[in-house]
Structure formats: C-alpha cells, structure tokens
Write a protein that holds these residues in place. Structure first.
Motif: not given
Lengths: 690, 282
Positions: A507-508, A581-588, A608, A624-625, A628, A632, B11-12, B20, B101, B104, B108, B111
């Motif tokens: 969850n970042d 929270n979602g995929p961005l939080s996961i990869i972060k 996905l 792009q995801f 990213a 990162l 997100e995404l 994105i 929130r 943050r 990303i 990008m």
C-alpha cells in the motif's frame, strides 16, 4: 498465420493426432537391471540410457513439415534399479529427481560448427589425458564421443525417415546436420530441435532455451542477407519451431502441467550497454502472439534504457492471457550477479532457468531452487519466545535471529550432493571437454539459490503486531498467541480486523514496506559469506515455487489474519486476501527493498483485467506501467491478463481471490462481490477475448 | 474546510485521460440516468454497501445493528461480517489529505504524462471541495470527468484549475434528456460552449444505450453540436454493457433501465466522420 501453421496447430495442438503414434508407457526400470548386471558405472549408464531410448524411438517425419522430431516412447528409463536408487538417496543429498535440470545449456557449442569440430576437441583432450595416463579422463572423453555418435546415428535414421516420407526439406537438413554446421536458419532450427529433444531423452528436465534470439541470429541474418528468407517466411519458420515445442510437452510435466521449463529469453544489453533486442527477437514475440501457445515461455530482458515500444510489444503479448512475457531488469539483475562474483562477460549473458532464476548459459551449474526459507515460519518461531516481545524492535531482532538459524539449517541440509552424470548435456557446457569434468559435478558457477516464501504474510504479521500490540496496545501477546493457536476459532472479529483492517505490504506505506526491506536484508545477510560444498555461494531470492502452498500448509494461523494452512502469496506478491490501494502502490512498495541483494529470481506477479488491453491507447498505458516498475528498480515482473480459469476458481473459492479486480465497463469491481449472473457474464466475455 | 465525500480512489486508470491516472470518485450526482452503472455514486451521503452474492446469513450484522429499521451508516456491521461483504461507500476527506494522498504518486504518474482525474458521481456537485483540492495539485496533470450539469460560474472556476476535460453528452434532444436523465440539457450545452471557449483540450463521451442514445438522430444531433469545435480531441462512444445493474442490489436499489438491455448498441461513427470529428467506439 499461414495455412501451413494453421494446419499444424490443428493437427498437433487442437486434435493431438500425433498422439496416435505414441507407444504405450513402459517400465522406467526396464534397463536398470541390465545395467547393474553388466556392472556399468553411473556415467556409462547415462550414456547407455540415451543410446537405448533412441533405439526404441521411431523417427517420424510428416510429409509437409519442415522441422521434424516427435517423441514416440513416452517413458524415459531410469539408470538405477529401485534398490540402487534407495542406496544413492540414503548416501547423498538428492535435489528433486537427482538429474541435472533447470540450467541453460549453451546450444551454440554444438550448433555453430556441427559435431565435427567438437569431435576434434574431444580427440585433442583425449590425447592429452592419454599421454598423462589418466584413464578415467580418457574414458570420459570416450563417453562424450559416444554421445555424439548416438545422436548422430539417430539423426541418420531421421534422414532415412525423411527420405522415406518424401520430405526433401527435412532430408536436406539431415544431410548436413549434425556433423556439419547448419547452413540455413531452417537447418539450425532443425538442429536445435533435435539437440533439445535428446536432452529430454537423457532424463534432463526443465530444459530451457536461453537466449534464442542471440545464438540463432547468425543463421537468420545470413538467410535474410542472401535473400533466402524475408520477414514473413522467417516468421513462419519461427512459428513452426515454436509449435514443435508443444508436440511432446505433455510428456514433460513439472510440478504442474505446463511447468516444463521451456523458457526463452529475448533482448538484453551488451557490455557497452547496447540493446541486443533484434529482428529475430521481434519475430519471436510476433510468433508467440499469433500462436498463443504456452511454449516457449517468453522472457524479455529490459532496463532503464529500453524504449517504450519494447514494452508495448510485450504488452500486446500479455494481452493474450498466457501470463508472459515475464520481464527482468538488467540494471538490477546484472548488478546482483556482479555483487555475487559473476564475471563481467558472463553476467551480461544471463538467462533464466525454468521459471525465473537467473543463470548463465553454458557456465551455470547453479541449483537456484535448492531450498526455500519460509519467512512466516521464522516469524512464528520468534513469536513463540516471550523474550522477543519487549518491543517492536526486539521482535524484529528475534526474527532476524530466526532467519539466520533457518538459513543455516537449510545450508547444512545440503551435503554430499549427487546428480546423475550428464555427458550429453556436458557437451553444451564450457570447459567440460577440456577438463573432462561432467557438468553434474559442477561448472564455472556452482551457486545454490534459496527461495524466500511467504514474505508478505510475514511482513503483514509484523506490521499488525507493531500496530495493535505495541502502538495501540489493543491486543496483548497472550491474547494474540492464543487466538493463533486456536486458529481464531473464538476470535472471528479479531481475525477480520487483522485480515482486512491492519496495515499491509503493497500500500505504499513506508512503515510497512520498511519491514519488508528489513526481512529481505536479513535473508541476504544470513547467506552472505557462506560457501556451499562445491565452492559456490548462496543466493537469496524472492521466488516461492510451490512452497507458498507446501510451507503454508504446515503453518499455523498468522498475525495477519491468515487462517491455519491458508496459502501464502505466490512469489513476490501481496497477500491474496488483502485489498490494496492499487497497482501503483503495489509497484512502489515492492520496489523499495534493494532487490539486487535478493535477486536469485522471483517476480512480482500482478493480475490485470483484460479490459486494460482493450485498445491501442490503453495498451500503451499498460506498457508504461510496466516501464514504471522497471524505472523504479523492480527486478522481475509477471503480469496476468485475468483469465477465465482464475475467474472460475474465484467463483468457487472467493476467499482466495479477494484481490481480483475486474474492470467491468467504466468501473472496476471486486469480482467476488458481483452477483453470479454478472460473474458469469464476465467469464463468458473472457472466452471471447482474442 | 469542506470535506469531500469519496467513494473510490482507483489507481492505474487507463481510460480517464492522458497517461496513467489515479481517478477519484466523488459521491453524488444531479442526474438520474437510467443506465447508470455506479449507483453508489448517486446519493451524496455515505451509504452502506452489501455484497449479497456470497452472504451466508450468519446474522452477526443483525445482532450488532443499533438501528435495524433505518441504516444510519454507523459502520458497526462492517467489521463483524466474516466474509467482509459490507462496507461504507463514501469516506470524508479533507482537501489536504486527499492532495497528500494523490501527490504521493505525482512522479510515477508523471512518467507517462498522466495525473489525476476527478470523476463520480458528478464531481462538480462537490464543486467547493474541488476548488479547494485542485489548487493543491498544481504541477500534476489534472482532469475531470463530468456531465457538466452545474452552475456555469462554478464550472468556469473549475476549468481554470484543470488541464483536461472528459465530458459526457448523452442526448441532444432536451425532452429526451429530461426523460432519461431527469434533467434538462440546456445548462450542459451552455457549459459545453464554455468548455470549448476555455481552450482546454477535451474529449466527449457518449454512452451508447440501445434505442435511447444510439439512434441515428441522437448521434447526428450530438455530432452537430460538436461541429467546428477546435479543442475537441475526439469523441468516444461507450457501448452499454449488461453489467451496469451489478451494484444496485448492493445499495438496496432496484435497477430499472426501461430500455431493452438485450439489444446490442449500435456504434455508428459516420455522423462524426462526415464532420471530420475523430471518433471511436471504446
């Protein structure tokens, strides 16, 4: 797709008509008694096995195919009788089935010049050992030569079969190979097919393809330059080759059907940092996209320098729902291999073993999946000691101590390793001929890799304790431990709180993610400086293989609200029941740890929805995801376009798929929250996805 | 400080503007489109959502409920559900918390040339909150997904804090608009002109509802309204999916579309093509 490919797809994959040519399954011990009676050494038995199995085989050449090779004898023989096998197992550490597996041969050692120069090399080495009076090594060279003879004789029979079938194309290939170097891309593909086929016949398994787009490139380029091939005809050839890998693959089950290790690595960067993705790499992606077959499994080497278009090509393939390409980040992987002492010229040539463990073609006799450390088990042991509970920090120290103990126990469990000799495979490893050293005894790299399973379960458990025991104080150690021992039987509310409301990895959240960083560093530290019995090091990794089920089955309920026996997340992924929270939080979150320290292999796995791949614009964004994640500092990534099977399972076991998101139209929903009619609707739609 | 009521942060998001994006769903909508697929976005107040599909009727929620006759969204039943099937849709956020929130992920999202999109519900219904949060997000790419049914002065003020707009146009005919969405489209069309005059790049979305909005007259009428637009990037037609009614039961509403759901919507792009307006079916 051309008519030829379509026909082959129908014949081999959909109708499986070639199965009619298979002989009945036979006794795996059909030769072992004879070998024992003849007093053959294990090396001689390994050589005899290939000879005997190929003698049983019937070469099959179909009239209009261009790349021949079909298994007709389903059972590969064992070289030891059951009694001998038991004795070997009693005296040694046996990894899996005791065969050399899960490494990447350097096929170019045979492909490049054909067998003739290899024979020369063997003769030279033999003379040297004969002059030195080293009978054992002389014998080894003789066995290597015998392996070439065996394969050569088999190829000769394929040549005859091609002539008999009136197949001029296949006959012409076998007129050159294996003794002489292939002259065309087609001949090289036929050669590779038969070499690889024989690996399976030696009882090697998880036989990977490595960097196909690099070692096959010379023939492809020569054909293009000479005008013998153009883009379309080359694509058709690659497709025919890929198809050939799906003919016998059902004979090669790993832990599950499909787990056969026929992986292929495309792209990458050379020593000067130039991208090595080439026209042939692009053709491989295109072939895989058109065929939609599980073999070969495509891996794409990328880095921060990789252009977006590469990710876009990869994403188009992901859209097919096969779960690949898998991406690996050269920036992180090469750094890791460098830190682990791999030579500069070798590490840039890295490939993957069957799944995701990084390995050097032709030099790596690493066993990258030799054991698995269970993070939740280490946490559990720390929790059982009341002294650990003085503070959140002492608890972390106690977990570190347990990780060190467990890692030591795992290291100590591997000694007197024995693998059956692998003289044929040794021909595709460097230095084996010159040193008369079988690859089963080691090669340039002899490192052992440890998986690390259940990381997110462990992190979430420690985060929950930090919050509810040490910060808010709402749960005491005694209450928590009692609830865990009782599998939350009397504490459903507590379990709910821990499962769904507690902080989670992914969850970042810096506080939680720092726990992951710490555990991974502890794991890496626990292996650092230790040497295995072959002189290699130990590599820590983020993979789980099947241990996320096996180790979880024995594990009691955990402080993250996981029930007793409930599975961990696979590989390097958030826990299954967490809603994030979602995929961005996961990869972060998942790129915060220094992954170069735990780079044995093991991807972040993300699902996905197929709607993410709906149009060109969204494919670019999904690409792009992925980019990213690499930028990162992620090490390895695997994306699944959510597929029907998973959705069906989610219907049956919603509790295991809480995290499964479906984009239904302009909105996203949790699949398990939808009513059945809507679930069925989406499942139906998945069937229609092209 | 006003608090925004938010029912989801996604997100995404890849269909909500350039790059994105993270999409924030603000609760409450002045329209009542019969095909709405986000029923939890209609009412402005937080509300209980229950996923009944896998409910085992264990009764734990009933035991703890202090107000069985009328839900007061106290949320006490949420943690007691063993299958975690209940939640409160609609969480109050201060502008600063929300901005923190979202910021943050500024890097990303940046990008890919992406950013944040406010959707709903109808985000302009919480216009005061939007005007508080948007300035805090300067430096991020900011977009809105709106039906544009709002006071024109407020609409203008919001546009001044945006980089991109996705606007819905459902029906060109005022009477039909009233019939199917509950409101007149006069204000919407006025705001469309304000949007065009603002110079912001924008995209128009038309939900394709079988027999309602997918008719030749309507698509032609919408295309005519957009004729000559200089800042319109493209038109996207969004075909109706039969999953639209999925969440109604969860918010104790009845889905009553009043059009034939079984008919596939027609996505005729020719009215747009002949006017040189780029258009596609999403």
């Amino acid at each position: 797709m051309t008519e030829r490919i379509e026909k082959q797809l129908q014949f081999f994959v959909r109708d499986k008509k070639h199965h009619a040519l298979r002989k009945a399954a036979s006794d795996p011990y059909r030769y072992a008694g004879k070998y024992r009676a003849e007093g053959l050494s294990d090396l001689d038995r390994a050589a005899a096995r290939l000879r005997d199995l190929l003698a049983e085989e019937t070469p099959v050449v179909f009239p209009d195919e261009r790349i021949a090779g079909l298994r007709t004898v389903p059972t590969v023989p064992e070289i030891f009788t059951p009694e001998e096998e038991a004795a070997v197992h009693a005296a040694h550490y046996i990894h899996e089935q005791g065969k050399v597996c899960n490494i990447t041969p350097d096929y170019s050692l045979l492909l490049k010049g054909g067998f003739a120069p290899v024979r020369e090399e063997i003769r030279t080495a033999r003379e040297r050992f004969a002059a030195a009076g080293d009978a054992e090594k002389v014998h080894y060279e003789d066995v290597l030569m015998e392996m070439l003879d065996t394969v050569s004789a088999f190829c000769r029979r394929y040549w005859d079969a091609a002539e008999a079938a009136g197949n001029r194309v296949v006959a012409e290939s076998f007129a050159r190979i294996p003794e002489q170097a292939p002259e065309t891309f087609l001949q090289a593909l036929q050669f590779l097919r038969i070499i690889h086929y024989c690996l399976w016949c030696c009882f090697h398994y998880h036989n990977t393809f490595g960097r196909f787009d690099q070692y096959m490139l010379p023939w492809y380029q020569a054909d293009i330059a000479a005008g013998r091939l153009d883009n379309d005809t080359a694509l058709e050839l690659v497709e025919e080759f890929f198809l050939s890998l799906n003919r016998d693959s059902d004979l090669y089950p790993g832990m599950q059907q499909g787990d056969n290790g026929q992986s292929m690595v495309l792209g990458g960067f050379d020593a000067a940092g130039n991208e090595m993705f080439n026209d042939l790499s692009a053709l491989c992606l295109e072939a895989s996209l058109e065929l939609r077959l599980i073999d070969p499994k495509i891996n794409l080497r990328v880095s921060k320098k990789t252009p977006l278009e590469r990710y876009i090509s990869g994403t188009r393939l992901t859209r097919q729902g096969l779960g690949f390409p898998q991406y690996s980040n050269d920036d992180v992987v090469c750094k890791a291999l460098r830190q682990w002492g791999y030579r500069e010229e070798d590490l840039i040539d890295y490939s993957v073993a069957a799944c995701w463990e990084f390995i050097i073609p032709g030099y790596g006799m690493d066993i990258p999946n030799i054991a698995s450390l269970s993070f939740p088990a280490c946490v559990r042991k720390a929790l059982e000691n009341p002294d650990s509970w003085q503070s959140a920090d002492t608890l972390m120290d106690a977990v570190r101590a347990e990780i060190f103990l467990e890692s030591e126990a795992l290291r100590d469990s591997v000694h007197d390793l024995y693998m059956e000799p692998a003289p044929y495979l040794s021909l595709m490893m460097h230095d084996t001929i010159a040193q008369a050293k079988d690859v089963s005894l080691g090669n340039r790299y002899n490192n052992f890799g440890f998986h690390g399973s259940g990381l997110s379960t462990a992190v979430d458990s420690l985060a929950a304790i930090r919050k509810y025991v040490f910060e808010t104080g709402e749960i005491s150690r005694e209450e928590l431990m009692a609830a865990l021992d009782d599998n939350f039987a009397d504490e459903p509310l507590l379990q709910n709180k821990l499962r769904y409301e507690a902080p989670k990895f992914g969850n970042d959240d810096d506080t939680v993610d720092a726990i992951a960083t710490r555990l991974l560093n502890d794991f890496a530290d626990s292996l650092e400086g230790h040497r295995n019995e072959r002189g290699g090091i130990y590599r820590a990794g983020t993979g789980s293989a099947m241990y996320y089920i096996w180790q979880a089955a024995q594990e009691k309920a955990s402080p993250d609200g996981r029930s007793q026996g409930e599975a961990f997340a696979a590989n390097y992924s958030p826990s299954l029941f967490t809603r994030l929270n979602g995929p961005l939080s996961i990869i972060k979150s998942f790129t915060k740890p220094d992954l170069s320290r735990v780079c044995n292999g093991g991807p972040l796995t993300i699902e996905l929805s197929d709607s993410m791949f709906r149009n060109e614009e969204s494919i670019v964004k999904t690409a792009q995801f992925v980019q990213a994640f690499i930028l990162l500092g992620g090490h390895q990534l695997q994306i699944n376009a959510v597929n029907r099977d998973e959705l069906l399972d989610a219907k049956k076991h919603p509790e295991n798929h809480r995290n499964l998101i479906v984009r239904v139209w302009g909105w996203s929903g949790y699949f398990v929250e939808l009513d059945e009619c809507y679930q069925d609707h989406i499942i139906k739609r998945m069937e229609l996805t092209v | 400080m006003t608090k925004g009521i938010i029912f989801d942060i996604k997100e995404l998001a890849v269909f909500d503007g350039p790059g994105i994006r993270t999409t924030v769903f603000l609760k409450g909508c002045p329209l009542r489109c019969r095909w709405c697929h986000n029923p939890e976005g209609l009412s402005a107040a937080p509300q209980l959502m229950v996923s009944l599909g896998s409910c085992t009727h264990c009764g734990r929620c009933d035991e703890i409920c202090p107000s069985p006759e009328h839900c007061i969204t106290c949320g006490k039943c949420v943690p007691v559900c063993p299958l975690h099937l209940r939640r409160i849709a609609g969480t109050p956020w201060t502008a600063q918390d929300l901005a923190d929130r979202l910021l943050r992920d500024k890097e990303i999202l940046g990008m890919s040339g992406g950013g944040v999109t406010f959707s709903g519900g109808e985000p302009t219904l919480q216009g005061t909150f939007l005007l508080e949060v948007l300035p805090l997000l300067r430096g991020m790419h900011r977009a809105i997904e709106t039906c544009a049914y709002c006071d024109s002065a407020l609409f203008t003020a919001i546009l001044a804090e945006l980089d991109y707009v996705i606007m819905d146009l459902k029906l060109a005919d005022p009477a039909a608009h009233r019939q199917w969405t509950g409101v007149d489209n006069g204000l919407i069309l006025k705001n469309l002109r304000i949007l065009e005059d603002s110079g912001l790049p924008y995209r128009i979305r038309v939900p394709l509802i079988p027999g309602v909005t997918d008719t030749p007259e309507n698509l032609n009428g919408i295309a005519a309204l957009l004729d000559g637009s200089r800042h319109l990037e493209q038109v996207e037609l969004l075909p109706y999916h039969r999953t639209a009614g999925a969440k109604y039961e969860m918010v104790s509403r009845v889905y009553d579309p009043r059009f034939d759901e079984t008919v596939s919507p027609r996505g005729d792009l020719s009215p747009f093509a002949k006017r040189g307006i780029p258009a596609s079916v999403l």
